[in-house]
Design an enzyme around this catalytic site. Structure first.
Site, PDB file in Angstrom:
ATOM      1  N   ASP A  39       0.864  -1.169   0.000  1.00 36.01           N
ATOM      2  CA  ASP A  39       0.000   0.000   0.000  1.00 36.01           C
ATOM      3  C   ASP A  39       0.907   1.228   0.000  1.00 36.01           C
ATOM      4  O   ASP A  39       2.067   1.144   0.407  1.00 36.01           O
ATOM      5  CB  ASP A  39      -0.901  -0.023   1.241  1.00 36.01           C
ATOM      6  CG  ASP A  39      -1.804   1.187   1.311  1.00 36.01           C
ATOM      7  OD1 ASP A  39      -2.222   1.666   0.241  1.00 36.01           O
ATOM      8  OD2 ASP A  39      -2.077   1.664   2.422  1.00 36.01           O
TER       9      ASP A  39
ATOM     10  N   THR B 151       0.041   4.989   1.033  1.00 34.61           N
ATOM     11  CA  THR B 151      -0.068   5.892   2.173  1.00 34.61           C
ATOM     12  C   THR B 151       0.027   5.129   3.488  1.00 34.61           C
ATOM     13  O   THR B 151      -0.734   4.198   3.739  1.00 34.61           O
ATOM     14  CB  THR B 151      -1.400   6.661   2.116  1.00 34.61           C
ATOM     15  OG1 THR B 151      -1.517   7.301   0.850  1.00 34.61           O
ATOM     16  CG2 THR B 151      -1.465   7.696   3.222  1.00 34.61           C
TER      17      THR B 151
END
Length: 758
Positions: free
Chosen positions: A487, A489
């Site tokens: 991922d 962020t």
């Protein structure tokens, strides 16, 4: 006499095919003659038939039982969606006299519409448990159905149900769903040893050791036996300890306040059933079940499920009945069906920590239990650990092929050795020993012991890093990983973002970027930044999404949370947001219209951020004497689609591409006056509120890489492991971040219906 049943209780249960792990099941009933024949064949085969039936339980079922109707079955042959075959015992429970009396006395129209679940209880409750999921027999449809909890109930119906269940309903649902426990069974050492010893590889090894001892290979046999028992003992010890750790980690028992028989009682959490109405205390609690919030608001830490440490706000389920004076003209009521996936922002999940709860109108924070036990979000997570799906791993397939080739070679050598021995007139014992000696040479019996020693060593190394594994064979799989997805962020980049600046939009023209909040002119852009968030105070500290924190701090405004009715507004507000040195609001100001600026914003209602909708919004009631307005924040493309085209700059796409190409995280802001009173605005549907907006401008955030990101990516690339970034951010922002990570996933852009991911 049993307690009176309330006809408003939600009676819809989840018989959800997509949640079931069972593809089909067939009923079998034991047959005395077949069982006797099975015993005879077991004796004749020297126990080999019993051993094979242990490895293949469905063979044993077919040899000892006859196929029959499901309603008459003792056991069922279950075929899983992943291709596995299992044998499960069918349990039959009769109904208590009190329940039977209650059903016979039911006379209302609603009670006459008795569904299949109640018929099952009325006759007898038959069920089997597969992977901790309960499948109850439906007498009307003549099938076993998965029971998970309340589902597909109208939101309005959930709001109307506030008196709790009666005792008869509780007993009925206990039979359907069982107790609310997530109990990880830890097998005793003798059972673990028994299962390990009867593994086909070890059976071959024990036979080889016996053969070697008879052939006077004593020392070699004892060495293999010693290595096998030591490695087996260490492996069993680690497996049991890790199961104990898992059991202690998921075990939970607490007291909860619940409404039953129109009265408030305190019970153990293990006695909760779907449909129970529970009260969430102001200081919060660790959720023992899945529940939908029907009144009040909760601040929840969901890090156990999502890994995100930022608390989230849960609001009451929409569809609350309106007062008679505020109903729609057409008299329509909300008929939306509740679904946990569609109403995540209103659902409290098992295992999450409710930090605090609030109800601003002096009432209680109430939730209705939707799922219990292993059907909850936490229970599903535990089941995925205990019963991981079988994976067609190439390494295992190749290993079996290798063993198969060795067996073919051993069989050929066995036949050739026998022929040559007979030709030279060797004795029968010598022929047997030489032939089996050849088999044990080609297929090494020490292979299981050697592999176990390797696994034990690997588990020890993982344990030093705080990594535990309850399925040691999975270690081999982890060593063959070729692709890692990250991922963006909070994983590759820092959890928090820095505010780079704001770009206001005036008369369809983007203005110069404003760095810092002090220079933001008075107006709706400032009000949107001050109000459009879900920040709240937790133990005296302002907490919430890092983006919201940075945005709000830039305004210099403050939040005042009220715990009781405010005299400034028609109805109770969640909180009041105003400038730090704002003047005190007086009675004369309440209806004054000559003020040039807003003195404070009262938050009437929040629509939390939804990844599917790509936005959040908040309805505020400004002072002095102004009607409510809505402020919306979200993905630029989404806000653009919801805004009036006459307010969007012509160079919108060029400006967005310019900012995202430099790696900035960009959000858009918009607003709309609602033109209704606060109480009416609180009842408006989200789709009506978030439409025909006026575009306000762009919010530009800077998200830096974590210091450890580049070294980890580089190490993985050097190990020939492909790294891919998965994100819902703008595609240009994702590409910019990917370039900083040594060209991570450049050239691989995936477009989906829900958005663009990289």
């Amino acid at each position: 006499m049993p307690a009176e049943r309330n006809s408003d209780a939600p009676q819809s249960f989840a018989d959800v095919e997509e949640l079931s792990e069972v593809k089909s099941c067939v009923g079998y009933r034991k047959h005395v003659a077949l069982m006797a024949l099975f015993v005879i064949l077991t004796v004749v085969s020297g126990g080999m038939l019993l051993l094979v039936s242990y490895w293949k339980p469905h063979w044993r079922l077919r040899l000892t039982s006859l196929r029959c109707h499901l309603w008459d079955a003792d056991e069922v042959l279950v075929k899983g969606k992943d291709g596995g075959v299992f044998v499960e015992e069918v349990v039959t429970e009769g109904m208590e006299e009190e329940q039977e009396e209650w059903i016979e006395e039911s006379s209302s129209v609603e009670e006459c519409l008795i569904n299949s679940e109640r018929k099952a209880v009325a006759l007898s409750c038959r069920y089997f448990i597969h992977h901790h999921q309960r499948y109850v027999f439906d007498w009307e449809r003549q099938v076993f159905e998965l029971k998970t909890g309340l589902r597909d109930v109208k939101c309005g119906e959930l709001h109307r149900w506030s008196h709790g269940l009666c005792d008869a309903e509780v007993d009925e649902r206990k039979q359907l769903f069982g107790f609310n426990v997530i109990d990880v069974k830890v097998k005793p050492y003798w059972q673990l040893l028994y299962e390990e010893i009867l593994d086909p590889f070890y059976i071959f090894q024990w036979a080889s050791v016996i053969f070697w001892c008879l052939d006077e290979y004593i020392y070699y046999a004892m060495a293999i036996l010693f290595i096998s028992f030591v490695s087996m003992g260490i492996s069993l010890y680690q497996t049991r300890k890790q199961l104990e750790n898992l059991r202690d980690m998921v075990a939970m028992s607490s007291s909860v306040t619940v409404l039953r028989n129109n009265a408030t009682v305190e019970i153990g959490s293990d006695k909760l059933v779907p449909g129970d109405v529970i009260t969430i205390p102001p200081n919060g609690l660790l959720m023992p079940c899945d529940a939908v919030l029907i009144s009040g608001m909760c601040i929840v830490n969901e890090s156990m499920l999502t890994g995100e440490s930022v608390p989230v706000t849960k609001t009451e389920l929409p569809g609350k009945p309106m007062p008679s004076s505020s109903r729609d003209i057409d008299g329509k009521e909300d008929s939306t069906l509740y679904h946990p996936d569609h109403h995540k922002s209103h659902t409290l999940f098992c295992g999450t920590q409710v930090i605090q709860s609030r109800f601003y109108e002096g009432g209680r924070v109430v939730a209705i239990v939707t799922k219990t036990g292993f059907s909850t979000a936490k229970g599903s997570l535990v089941r995925s650990i205990l019963f991981s799906k079988s994976i067609g791993f190439k390494f295992f397939r190749d290993a079996l092929r290798f063993i198969g080739v060795l067996c073919v070679l051993a069989a050929g050598g066995f036949i050739y050795s026998c022929i040559q021995s007979v030709k030279y007139h060797n004795g029968a014992s010598q022929i047997t020993f030489r032939a089996f000696d050849l088999i044990t040479t080609v297929v090494p019996p020490g292979l299981p012991a050697a592999m176990t020693v390797g696994l034990v060593y690997a588990l020890q190394r993982l344990k030093k890093r705080g990594i535990y594994c309850i399925s040691p064979p999975r270690v081999n799989m982890s060593g063959k990983i070729k692709l890692v997805c990250f991922d963006k962020t909070g994983t590759l980049t820092e959890d928090g973002l820095d505010l780079y600046g704001m770009i206001p939009c005036i008369d369809r023209l983007f203005q110069s970027i404003i760095h810092g909040g002090c220079d933001i002119p008075e107006g709706h852009l400032l009000y949107a930044m001050a109000a459009c968030h879900t920040l709240t105070y937790i133990t005296g500290q302002l907490a919430g999404d890092p983006i919201d924190l940075k945005m709000f701090e830039a305004t210099g405004w403050v939040i005042e949370e009220h715990g009781e009715e405010s005299s400034h507004y028609e109805r109770m507000i969640e909180c009041e947001i105003k400038p730090r040195n704002a003047p005190l609001v007086t009675e004369e100001m309440l209806f004054e219209t000559s003020f040039s600026k807003i003195l404070s914003l009262g938050v009437v209602k929040r629509f939390p951020f939804s990844s599917n909708l790509q936005r959040m919004s908040v309805i505020v009631s400004p002072l002095p004497a102004q009607k409510p307005a809505v402020y919306v924040k979200g993905a630029p493309e989404m806000i653009r689609s919801l805004s009036n085209k006459d307010t969007i700059p012509d160079n919108f796409q060029d400006k967005l591409k310019e900012l995202t190409g430099e790696g900035y995280r960009v959000l858009a802001l918009a607003w709309k006056p609602l033109g209704v009173r606060p109480l009416r605005a609180d009842r408006m549907a989200r789709e009506d509120v978030e439409s025909n907006l006026t575009f306000l401008g762009l919010l530009v955030m800077q998200n830096k890489l974590k210091p450890e990101t580049q070294p980890v990516i580089l190490e993985l690339k050097q190990a020939a492991i492909r790294c891919v970034m998965v994100t819902g951010d703008n595609i240009d922002t994702a590409i910019c971040v990917a370039r900083e990570c040594y060209d991570l996933c450049i050239g691989k852009i995936y477009r989906t219906k829900e958005g663009m991911n990289s």
